[in-house]
Write an enzyme that holds these catalytic residues in place. Structure first.
Site, PDB file in Angstrom:
ATOM      1  N   ARG A  11      -7.825  -1.232  11.381  1.00  0.00           N
ATOM      2  CA  ARG A  11      -6.545  -0.660  10.922  1.00  0.00           C
ATOM      3  C   ARG A  11      -6.706   0.417   9.864  1.00  0.00           C
ATOM      4  O   ARG A  11      -7.794   0.748   9.449  1.00  0.00           O
ATOM      5  CB  ARG A  11      -5.660  -1.780  10.374  1.00  0.00           C
ATOM      6  CG  ARG A  11      -6.274  -2.614   9.268  1.00  0.00           C
ATOM      7  CD  ARG A  11      -5.259  -3.658   8.769  1.00  0.00           C
ATOM      8  NE  ARG A  11      -5.856  -4.625   7.873  1.00  0.00           N
ATOM      9  CZ  ARG A  11      -6.294  -5.831   8.246  1.00  0.00           C
ATOM     10  NH1 ARG A  11      -6.221  -6.220   9.496  1.00  0.00           N
ATOM     11  NH2 ARG A  11      -6.825  -6.649   7.352  1.00  0.00           N
ATOM     12  N   TYR A  35       1.671  -1.274  10.024  1.00  0.00           N
ATOM     13  CA  TYR A  35       0.699  -1.374   8.937  1.00  0.00           C
ATOM     14  C   TYR A  35       0.312   0.019   8.434  1.00  0.00           C
ATOM     15  O   TYR A  35       0.773   1.038   8.941  1.00  0.00           O
ATOM     16  CB  TYR A  35      -0.533  -2.156   9.417  1.00  0.00           C
ATOM     17  CG  TYR A  35      -0.402  -3.656   9.278  1.00  0.00           C
ATOM     18  CD1 TYR A  35       0.834  -4.284   9.110  1.00  0.00           C
ATOM     19  CD2 TYR A  35      -1.543  -4.459   9.291  1.00  0.00           C
ATOM     20  CE1 TYR A  35       0.929  -5.663   8.970  1.00  0.00           C
ATOM     21  CE2 TYR A  35      -1.463  -5.840   9.152  1.00  0.00           C
ATOM     22  CZ  TYR A  35      -0.220  -6.445   8.993  1.00  0.00           C
ATOM     23  OH  TYR A  35      -0.162  -7.801   8.858  1.00  0.00           O
ATOM     24  N   GLU A  57     -10.844  -2.506   4.356  1.00  0.00           N
ATOM     25  CA  GLU A  57      -9.503  -1.981   4.596  1.00  0.00           C
ATOM     26  C   GLU A  57      -9.344  -0.604   3.937  1.00  0.00           C
ATOM     27  O   GLU A  57     -10.060  -0.269   2.999  1.00  0.00           O
ATOM     28  CB  GLU A  57      -8.453  -2.918   3.974  1.00  0.00           C
ATOM     29  CG  GLU A  57      -8.425  -4.317   4.571  1.00  0.00           C
ATOM     30  CD  GLU A  57      -7.243  -5.144   4.079  1.00  0.00           C
ATOM     31  OE1 GLU A  57      -6.984  -5.145   2.862  1.00  0.00           O
ATOM     32  OE2 GLU A  57      -6.575  -5.784   4.914  1.00  0.00           O
ATOM     33  N   ASP A 117       0.794  -1.231   0.000  1.00  0.00           N
ATOM     34  CA  ASP A 117       0.000   0.000   0.000  1.00  0.00           C
ATOM     35  C   ASP A 117       0.830   1.287   0.000  1.00  0.00           C
ATOM     36  O   ASP A 117       1.817   1.394   0.745  1.00  0.00           O
ATOM     37  CB  ASP A 117      -0.849   0.096   1.288  1.00  0.00           C
ATOM     38  CG  ASP A 117      -1.628  -1.154   1.579  1.00  0.00           C
ATOM     39  OD1 ASP A 117      -1.572  -2.100   0.787  1.00  0.00           O
ATOM     40  OD2 ASP A 117      -2.302  -1.183   2.627  1.00  0.00           O
TER      41      ASP A 117
HETATM   42  C1  FRU Z   1      -3.991  -3.653   2.528  1.00  0.00           C
HETATM   43  C2  FRU Z   1      -3.427  -4.082   3.871  1.00  0.00           C
HETATM   44  C3  FRU Z   1      -3.818  -3.101   4.957  1.00  0.00           C
HETATM   45  C4  FRU Z   1      -2.718  -3.305   5.966  1.00  0.00           C
HETATM   46  C5  FRU Z   1      -1.529  -3.515   5.079  1.00  0.00           C
HETATM   47  C6  FRU Z   1      -0.463  -4.412   5.619  1.00  0.00           C
HETATM   48  O1  FRU Z   1      -3.251  -4.171   1.471  1.00  0.00           O
HETATM   49  O2  FRU Z   1      -3.831  -5.387   4.184  1.00  0.00           O
HETATM   50  O3  FRU Z   1      -5.105  -3.304   5.489  1.00  0.00           O
HETATM   51  O4  FRU Z   1      -2.576  -2.201   6.801  1.00  0.00           O
HETATM   52  O5  FRU Z   1      -2.013  -4.046   3.863  1.00  0.00           O
HETATM   53  O6  FRU Z   1       0.634  -4.435   4.768  1.00  0.00           O
END
Ligand code: FRU
Length: 466
Positions: A159, A100, A218, A41
Site C-alpha cells: 500500500r 488508504y 508503510e 496519515d
Molecule cells: C499508516 C497506515 C497506512 C495505511 C493507512 C490507513 O498509518 O497504516 O499504511 O494506508 O494508515 O489508514
C-alpha cells in the site's frame, strides 16, 4: 458495483461533532486536526496550480480506525486553509474496507490521486489495489479504479503509493510485506499511469545489509535533496534500542542514490526521523520555489493512541507543523517552514522561572553541558544535559513513566507549542522531537537550570481552517 454513499451520515457526524471538538481545550490552535473523529496519515500533499493541497486519512464516524476516507484542505500560503469537498469515500468493491494512504500528482494540469483500495475478507485475509482518481471541474474526484493489483510474492499488505515523474516516465514506490513476512519497499514505473512495470525491491529487510528490518514497511517517500536521494519510510517490527525506535512504530530516513538504470537504491543505515512520542507516516512535496516540505501525522498507531483524552470529546490526532528539509553536513535537517513566522504575535523577551502555557514559539541557545529542565504543566517533562535531551511523560494507561531521547550535544532549542502538542527542533533542525501532551488549563511552563534561562518567544496566532 458501487456501495451506497455514506455522505449523508458523514455530514451528520460533522454537524454533531464539530462544535464539541472545537470547544475542547486540547483542540489545536494552529495545527491541522479533524473536525470530528479520527485523522491519521497526511495524503496527497502537493502544490498544484498555485495552491497547496493536503489530504488526510479520516474516520468522521468514530475515534477508531474502522472507516477511512480522504478529507481535503487547501491553502495558497500554507497559513490560511480551507475545507475542500471530501475527496475519496470507500464506496466501491475494490476499496470497500478503506481508501488508504497515497499521493497526488499534477498530470498535464490535472490533479490526480493514487491511493490504496483496501479489501478485507471474512476469513481475515486481505488484498490491496493501487487505484487512480481524477479531479473534476467541481473539485470532486472521480475514480478510475485499480491500476495495479497485488504483486505476486507479497501478502495483502501492499500500500501507500507515492508517485513522481523522472526523465520520461512515472515512478511509484509502495510499502509491502513479502510472503516471508518481511517489510519491503517496491519500485514500479509507467508511461501512462495505467500499466505499471515492476522493478522489484529497493529497500527493506535483507537489502543494504539490513538484517532486522521488521515485518511491514508503510508510507515510503523517495525524493532528491541537495544532490542526494532520501527514502523516508515507516518500518513496523524494528527491534527497540536503548535510545531509539521506542515508539510502537518509528518513521525513518535513509540516504543514498537511486540508480534508475539498475533499479537499485544503495543507502545508509536507518535514522529516526523524529524521536518524540508521536510521529508517523510523513509525506513530502516539492514546492514551486524548490523546497522539500514535509508534514507528518503527530500520532502512532497501535500504541496508547485511543486512550488520548480527546476521544471523550469525539476527536483525535493532529498533524505536525510544516517542515523544510535540507541535506547538510551529511545529515538531514528539519526546520519549521518559514511561512509559519506569519503566525507570530509580538515578540517577547523572557527571563525567570514560570511562563503561562499558551500556544507559542520559543528559541534559545544553551551553553555546552548546561542543564535545563522544562516542566509543561505537569503533563510533559523535558530535560537537557550533556547526554542530550530526554522527554518524559506518564503513560495514558498505567502509572509508568515513559521516556524518549535525542542523544548528542544540545546547543540550541527551537520549540513550537500548541494546546496539546510540542515540537522541539534541536540544533537548528539536526534533531526533532514531536509529542502530544494533555495539560489542564490554565497551566504553566516551569524552567529550572544550572544557569538562568533567557529567551525570546512569540505567542502564536490561531490559524483557522475556513
Ligand atoms: C499508516 C497506515 C497506512 C495505511 C493507512 C490507513 O498509518 O497504516 O499504511 O494506508 O494508515 O489508514
Amino acid at each position: 458495483m458501487s456501495l451506497p454513499s455514506r455522505l449523508p451520515e458523514i455530514l451528520q457526524a460533522v454537524m454533531q461533532g464539530q462544535p464539541r471538538a472545537l470547544a475542547d481545550d486540547h483542540y489545536p490552535h494552529w495545527h491541522h486536526a479533524p473536525v470530528t473523529g479520527l485523522m491519521n496519515d497526511p495524503n496527497g500533499f502537493i502544490e498544484f496550480a498555485g495552491r497547496y493541497h493536503l489530504f488526510y486519512q479520516w474516520n468522521p464516524f468514530a475515534c477508531d480506525h474502522t472507516f477511512k476516507c480522504w478529507g481535503h484542505w487547501s491553502s495558497a500560503d500554507l497559513i490560511h486553509w480551507r475545507h475542500e469537498p471530501i475527496a475519496l469515500i470507500p464506496d466501491e468493491e475494490y476499496d470497500r474496507n478503506g481508501c488508504y494512504s497515497g499521493c497526488a500528482i499534477d498530470h498535464e494540469g490535472i490533479l490526480r490521486l493514487f491511493y490504496t483500495g483496501n479489501v478485507k475478507f471474512a476469513d481475515g485475509a486481505r488484498t490491496a489495489w493501487q487505484c487512480l482518481a481524477t479531479q473534476c471541474e467541481n473539485g470532486a474526484f472521480s475514480k478510475q479504479g485499480p491500476v495495479l493489483p497485488l504483486p505476486t510474492g507479497y501478502t495483502g499488505h501492499v500500500r501507500d503509493p507515492k508517485v513522481w515523474w523522472h526523465h520520461d516516465r512515472w515512478y511509484m514506490v509502495l510499502g509491502a510485506q513479502d510472503l516471508q513476512l518481511r517489510g519491503k519497499v517496491l519500485l514500479f514505473s509507467s508511461t501512462n499511469l495505467q500499466q505499471w512495470l515492476s522493478h522489484g525491491e529497493i529497500a527493506g529487510h535483507g537489502l543494504n545489509g539490513l538484517s532486522s528490518g521488521g515485518y511491514m514497511w508503510e508510507c515510503p517517500d523517495l525524493f532528491p535533496l541537495n544532490g542526494t536521494d532520501i527514502l523516508i519510510c515507516c518500518p513496523q517490527g524494528l527491534p527497540r534500542e536503548e535510545y531509539r525506535f521506542l515508539n510502537t512504530y518509528p518513521a525513518v530516513w535513509m540516504q543514498g542514490q537511486l540508480d534508475y538504470a539498475r533499479s537499485a537504491f544503495e543507502c545508509s543505515e536507518l535514522h529516526e526521523l523524529d524521536s518524540g512520542f508521536e510521529f508517523y507516516a510523513p509525506q513530502t512535496l516539492l514546492s514551486s520555489d524548490g523546497r522539500r516540505l514535509l508534514i507528518g501525522w503527530m500520532g502512532v498507531p497501535d500504541g496508547e493512541e485511543l486512550s488520548q483524552p480527546t476521544c471523550a470529546q469525539g476527536w483525535i490526532h493532529q498533524m505536525t507543523c510544516l517542515r523544510e528539509l535540507t541535506w547538510r553536513n551529511g545529515t538531514l535537517y528539519q526546520t519549521p517552514a518559514r511561512e509559519l513566522a506569519a503566525l507570530r504575535g509580538e515578540m517577547q523577551g523572557w527571563q525567570g522561572g514560570v511562563l503561562r502555557l499558551v500556544p507559542m514559539e520559543l528559541a534559545f541557545d544553551i551553553a555546552c553541558g548546561d542543564e535545563l529542565t522544562i516542566d509543561c504543566a505537569g503533563a510533559l517533562h523535558l530535560r537537557v544535559n550533556g547526554d542530550g535531551l530526554r522527554l518524559s511523560r506518564q503513560s495514558l494507561e498505567t502509572a509508568e513513566i515513559h521516556h524518549r531521547y535525542w542523544r548528542g550535544t544540545v546547543c540550541h532549542l527551537h520549540i513550537l507549542i500548541d494546546r496539546s502538542s510540542i515540537e522541539i527542533f534541536i540544533n537548528h533542525g539536526e534533531g526533532v522531537m514531536s509529542s502530544r501532551f494533555f495539560p489542564d488549563y490554565p497551566g504553566e511552563l516551569t524552567f529550572t537550570g544550572s544557569t538562568p534561562v533567557a529567551f525570546r518567544y512569540w505567542p502564536l496566532l490561531p490559524h483557522m481552517i475556513e
